[in-house]
Write a protein that holds these residues in place. Structure first.
Motif, PDB file in Angstrom:
ATOM      1  N   THR A   1      36.601  29.857  33.227  1.00 58.17           N
ATOM      2  CA  THR A   1      36.397  30.837  34.298  1.00 58.17           C
ATOM      3  C   THR A   1      37.526  30.813  35.323  1.00 58.17           C
ATOM      4  O   THR A   1      37.590  31.690  36.179  1.00 58.17           O
ATOM      5  CB  THR A   1      35.079  30.553  35.045  1.00 58.17           C
ATOM      6  N   GLY A   2      38.388  29.798  35.258  1.00 58.69           N
ATOM      7  CA  GLY A   2      39.413  29.620  36.284  1.00 58.69           C
ATOM      8  C   GLY A   2      38.935  28.775  37.446  1.00 58.69           C
ATOM      9  O   GLY A   2      39.728  28.380  38.299  1.00 58.69           O
ATOM     10  N   GLU A   3      37.631  28.485  37.486  1.00 55.14           N
ATOM     11  CA  GLU A   3      37.067  27.665  38.550  1.00 55.14           C
ATOM     12  C   GLU A   3      36.971  26.208  38.101  1.00 55.14           C
ATOM     13  O   GLU A   3      37.070  25.898  36.914  1.00 55.14           O
ATOM     14  CB  GLU A   3      35.670  28.173  38.923  1.00 55.14           C
ATOM     15  N   ASP A   4      36.756  25.326  39.069  1.00 56.66           N
ATOM     16  CA  ASP A   4      36.395  23.957  38.738  1.00 56.66           C
ATOM     17  C   ASP A   4      35.073  23.998  37.975  1.00 56.66           C
ATOM     18  O   ASP A   4      34.264  24.915  38.155  1.00 56.66           O
ATOM     19  CB  ASP A   4      36.242  23.148  40.027  1.00 56.66           C
TER      20      ASP A   4
ATOM     21  N   ARG B   1      30.859  35.961  32.363  1.00 59.68           N
ATOM     22  CA  ARG B   1      31.823  35.029  31.763  1.00 59.68           C
ATOM     23  C   ARG B   1      33.084  35.784  31.356  1.00 59.68           C
ATOM     24  O   ARG B   1      34.208  35.293  31.524  1.00 59.68           O
ATOM     25  CB  ARG B   1      31.209  34.320  30.557  1.00 59.68           C
ATOM     26  N   ASP B   2      32.909  37.010  30.836  1.00 57.27           N
ATOM     27  CA  ASP B   2      34.066  37.784  30.410  1.00 57.27           C
ATOM     28  C   ASP B   2      34.883  38.272  31.600  1.00 57.27           C
ATOM     29  O   ASP B   2      36.115  38.191  31.584  1.00 57.27           O
ATOM     30  CB  ASP B   2      33.608  38.982  29.567  1.00 57.27           C
ATOM     31  N   SER B   3      34.245  38.757  32.650  1.00 56.45           N
ATOM     32  CA  SER B   3      35.005  39.228  33.814  1.00 56.45           C
ATOM     33  C   SER B   3      35.668  38.065  34.548  1.00 56.45           C
ATOM     34  O   SER B   3      36.782  38.211  35.071  1.00 56.45           O
ATOM     35  CB  SER B   3      34.103  40.036  34.766  1.00 56.45           C
ATOM     36  N   LEU B   4      35.036  36.908  34.568  1.00 60.81           N
ATOM     37  CA  LEU B   4      35.638  35.728  35.196  1.00 60.81           C
ATOM     38  C   LEU B   4      36.878  35.274  34.435  1.00 60.81           C
ATOM     39  O   LEU B   4      37.928  35.003  35.033  1.00 60.81           O
ATOM     40  CB  LEU B   4      34.609  34.590  35.253  1.00 60.81           C
ATOM     41  N   ARG B   5      36.786  35.203  33.112  1.00 57.55           N
ATOM     42  CA  ARG B   5      37.948  34.730  32.332  1.00 57.55           C
ATOM     43  C   ARG B   5      39.079  35.755  32.379  1.00 57.55           C
ATOM     44  O   ARG B   5      40.260  35.394  32.347  1.00 57.55           O
ATOM     45  CB  ARG B   5      37.535  34.383  30.910  1.00 57.55           C
ATOM     46  N   LEU B   6      38.744  37.047  32.468  1.00 58.30           N
ATOM     47  CA  LEU B   6      39.787  38.070  32.562  1.00 58.30           C
ATOM     48  C   LEU B   6      40.531  37.947  33.882  1.00 58.30           C
ATOM     49  O   LEU B   6      41.770  37.984  33.913  1.00 58.30           O
ATOM     50  CB  LEU B   6      39.169  39.461  32.404  1.00 58.30           C
TER      51      LEU B   6
ATOM     52  N   SER C   1      42.164  43.589  26.533  1.00 60.91           N
ATOM     53  CA  SER C   1      40.992  43.297  27.365  1.00 60.91           C
ATOM     54  C   SER C   1      41.119  44.106  28.644  1.00 60.91           C
ATOM     55  O   SER C   1      42.229  44.232  29.176  1.00 60.91           O
ATOM     56  CB  SER C   1      40.910  41.813  27.741  1.00 60.91           C
ATOM     57  N   GLY C   2      40.007  44.596  29.130  1.00 59.31           N
ATOM     58  CA  GLY C   2      40.074  45.338  30.384  1.00 59.31           C
ATOM     59  C   GLY C   2      38.693  45.557  30.967  1.00 59.31           C
ATOM     60  O   GLY C   2      37.689  45.552  30.250  1.00 59.31           O
ATOM     61  N   GLY C   3      38.651  45.737  32.283  1.00 58.88           N
ATOM     62  CA  GLY C   3      37.379  45.991  32.944  1.00 58.88           C
ATOM     63  C   GLY C   3      37.535  45.900  34.445  1.00 58.88           C
ATOM     64  O   GLY C   3      38.626  45.659  34.970  1.00 58.88           O
ATOM     65  N   PHE C   4      36.426  46.088  35.147  1.00 61.48           N
ATOM     66  CA  PHE C   4      36.440  45.975  36.601  1.00 61.48           C
ATOM     67  C   PHE C   4      36.408  44.508  36.982  1.00 61.48           C
ATOM     68  O   PHE C   4      35.661  43.718  36.397  1.00 61.48           O
ATOM     69  CB  PHE C   4      35.247  46.708  37.209  1.00 61.48           C
ATOM     70  N   ALA C   5      37.229  44.134  37.952  1.00 61.62           N
ATOM     71  CA  ALA C   5      37.315  42.746  38.416  1.00 61.62           C
ATOM     72  C   ALA C   5      36.622  42.619  39.769  1.00 61.62           C
ATOM     73  O   ALA C   5      37.182  43.028  40.785  1.00 61.62           O
ATOM     74  CB  ALA C   5      38.774  42.310  38.523  1.00 61.62           C
ATOM     75  N   PRO C   6      35.413  42.058  39.805  1.00 59.85           N
ATOM     76  CA  PRO C   6      34.676  42.001  41.073  1.00 59.85           C
ATOM     77  C   PRO C   6      35.398  41.264  42.189  1.00 59.85           C
ATOM     78  O   PRO C   6      35.320  41.657  43.355  1.00 59.85           O
ATOM     79  CB  PRO C   6      33.378  41.272  40.674  1.00 59.85           C
TER      80      PRO C   6
ATOM     81  N   PHE D   1      45.082  36.845  37.798  1.00 66.08           N
ATOM     82  CA  PHE D   1      44.817  37.800  38.872  1.00 66.08           C
ATOM     83  C   PHE D   1      44.164  37.103  40.061  1.00 66.08           C
ATOM     84  O   PHE D   1      44.335  37.518  41.205  1.00 66.08           O
ATOM     85  CB  PHE D   1      43.876  38.907  38.368  1.00 66.08           C
ATOM     86  N   VAL D   2      43.370  36.080  39.774  1.00 67.93           N
ATOM     87  CA  VAL D   2      42.714  35.258  40.793  1.00 67.93           C
ATOM     88  C   VAL D   2      43.187  33.820  40.584  1.00 67.93           C
ATOM     89  O   VAL D   2      43.167  33.326  39.459  1.00 67.93           O
ATOM     90  CB  VAL D   2      41.177  35.351  40.661  1.00 67.93           C
ATOM     91  N   PRO D   3      43.629  33.122  41.628  1.00 72.43           N
ATOM     92  CA  PRO D   3      44.167  31.760  41.441  1.00 72.43           C
ATOM     93  C   PRO D   3      43.152  30.823  40.791  1.00 72.43           C
ATOM     94  O   PRO D   3      41.947  30.911  41.039  1.00 72.43           O
ATOM     95  CB  PRO D   3      44.490  31.315  42.872  1.00 72.43           C
ATOM     96  N   HIS D   4      43.657  29.921  39.962  1.00 77.61           N
ATOM     97  CA  HIS D   4      42.817  28.882  39.377  1.00 77.61           C
ATOM     98  C   HIS D   4      42.472  27.843  40.449  1.00 77.61           C
ATOM     99  O   HIS D   4      43.274  27.573  41.340  1.00 77.61           O
ATOM    100  CB  HIS D   4      43.548  28.197  38.225  1.00 77.61           C
ATOM    101  N   HIS D   5      41.283  27.278  40.316  1.00 78.02           N
ATOM    102  CA  HIS D   5      40.835  26.257  41.267  1.00 78.02           C
ATOM    103  C   HIS D   5      40.437  24.980  40.541  1.00 78.02           C
ATOM    104  O   HIS D   5      39.404  24.377  40.840  1.00 78.02           O
ATOM    105  CB  HIS D   5      39.669  26.789  42.111  1.00 78.02           C
ATOM    106  N   TYR D   6      41.232  24.567  39.590  1.00 76.17           N
ATOM    107  CA  TYR D   6      40.936  23.363  38.820  1.00 76.17           C
ATOM    108  C   TYR D   6      41.117  22.114  39.683  1.00 76.17           C
ATOM    109  O   TYR D   6      41.964  22.071  40.570  1.00 76.17           O
ATOM    110  CB  TYR D   6      41.862  23.265  37.604  1.00 76.17           C
ATOM    111  N   HIS D   7      40.316  21.098  39.412  1.00 74.27           N
ATOM    112  CA  HIS D   7      40.379  19.822  40.135  1.00 74.27           C
ATOM    113  C   HIS D   7      41.392  18.924  39.437  1.00 74.27           C
ATOM    114  O   HIS D   7      41.043  18.067  38.618  1.00 74.27           O
ATOM    115  CB  HIS D   7      38.983  19.187  40.179  1.00 74.27           C
ATOM    116  N   ARG D   8      42.660  19.147  39.739  1.00 78.72           N
ATOM    117  CA  ARG D   8      43.729  18.432  39.049  1.00 78.72           C
ATOM    118  C   ARG D   8      44.020  17.079  39.693  1.00 78.72           C
ATOM    119  O   ARG D   8      43.940  16.931  40.917  1.00 78.72           O
ATOM    120  CB  ARG D   8      45.013  19.271  39.054  1.00 78.72           C
TER     121      ARG D   8
END
Length: 382
Positions: free
Chosen positions: A202-205, A237-242, A325-330, A370-377
């Protein structure tokens, strides 16, 4: 018997997840995906997407294949089929990699972890049986491939995932991004071992939790009892990964595409670049050195009309690409897309047009994600 009856095909069986009844009791709308009935949404894709970005969402990804590769030399043998440095993985460390066809095309993307008992490999649900057949064909006979069908896989994703999970499974907060380990859950007198990684799509932690299927409902109930957690469906899940710029196999990757075209050059490890020796290495290393003829890129879409998979992309009268892949990004508040764009037109900032229902929509090549990743690196400042 009529000719039509004689050749009538048997209906394809749609499988049920271990949590099928649980999802339905939670009000999920179920759809067929990758051969399973899967929850696409509960209260709505937009609300579930935003909740995950701000809190923690629980995803059932039990349709994915969980494989255990064991036997002497398993890592070295697997390196013939993937471009990653697998033999260098220390126990508890993970690597994203790609299963390659003999010509270097991408058969699947996968997560590979060095576990105490062997290599734990998670593959996509839609192609897991193909993957297993391919691995059996090309790996030496002494390498055992165990399909862990008796286990469910749950993903807890979002900035508050760690707060919720550490109450249920103490100690998980010690993991960093792309690390995994064995944790114990339940009463001290009879704890249940769980294999947990700090990873997700999802790009999130967040975390992915391998749990015996027989205990999946109890774990899901305990997680959803936490105030930060709600069940989330495939739609979000699909909009988050996009938004996170993460490819979906079968859409943004397929056997006709090599890793460099797929903007996955990072999956070709330094040692493997120097040594080669994996399927399609000549093709892949040539594309790495000289640049691919086309490349997967992000595309920002002007206006409110979503641009969907399959839409042609033009520079003037010439078609120069296609949307995958394409769609609306909330989280962005606008439509976004990813697609393959020919060299010469895929530089960031290039303005092109996508054709949607016979009309041209302006799109601009955008850097990913499109949205920054927030992984706990590990080592990152908090």
């Amino acid at each position: 018997m009529s000719e039509e009856d004689e050749f009538e095909l048997e209906p394809i069986e749609i499988l049920e997840l271990p949590l099928d009844t649980w999802h339905r009791d939670k009000g999920a709308r179920m759809v067929e995906f990758a051969g399973y009935h899967m929850p696409i949404q509960y209260e709505g894709i937009m609300a579930e997407h935003i909740w995950t970005r701000e809190n923690a969402g629980l995803f059932d990804v039990s349709h994915m294949g969980q494989l255990m590769l064991t036997g002497d030399g398993a890592a070295e043998a697997l390196e013939a089929l993937v471009p990653g440095d697998i033999s260098a993985l220390k126990e508890g460390k993970m690597r994203y990699s790609l299963l390659l066809a003999e010509d270097g095309g991408v058969l699947d993307d996968m997560m590979i972890t060095a576990a105490p008992m062997g290599l734990y490999v998670v593959v996509n649900g839609a192609v897991k049986w193909d993957d297993m057949g391919y691995l059996r064909e090309y790996l030496p006979d002494e390498i055992t491939i165990n399909n862990m069908e008796d286990r469910a896989l749950l993903a807890l994703q979002g900035p508050k995932a760690v707060d919720a999970l550490k109450r249920v499974v103490p100690g998980v907060d010690a993991l960093f991004f792309m690390e995994a380990g064995l944790f114990f859950w339940g009463p001290q007198t009879d704890p249940e071992p769980l294999w947990i990684s700090r990873s997700g799509y999802t790009g999130e932690d967040g975390f992915e939790i391998s749990v015996p299927a027989s205990h999946a409902q109890k774990l899901a109930d305990q997680l959803c009892a936490q105030p930060e957690v709600k069940p989330i469906g495939l739609g979000a899940r699909d909009s988050l990964r996009l938004e996170a710029g993460l490819p979906l196999y079968g859409h943004d990757m397929n056997p006709d595409i090599d890793p460099i075209e797929a903007s996955a050059a990072f999956a070709v490890s330094k040692r493997r670049r120097a040594e080669g020796g994996f399927f399609g290495s000549d093709r892949i290393l040539n594309a790495l050195a000289n640049g691919p003829a086309r490349k997967l890129v992000g595309l920002s879409v002007e206006g409110k009309m979503p641009v969907r998979e399959g839409a042609a992309v033009f520079a003037g009268a010439a078609q120069v690409g296609v949307i995958t892949s394409g769609g609306f990004a909330p989280s962005v508040g606008a439509p976004i897309a990813m697609g393959y764009i020919d060299a010469g037109h895929n530089a960031t900032g290039s303005t092109l047009e996508a054709e949607v229902r016979g009309k041209r929509v302006s799109v601009t090549v955008s850097s990913l994600p499109f949205v920054p990743h927030h992984y706990h690196r590990k080592g990152a400042q908090t």
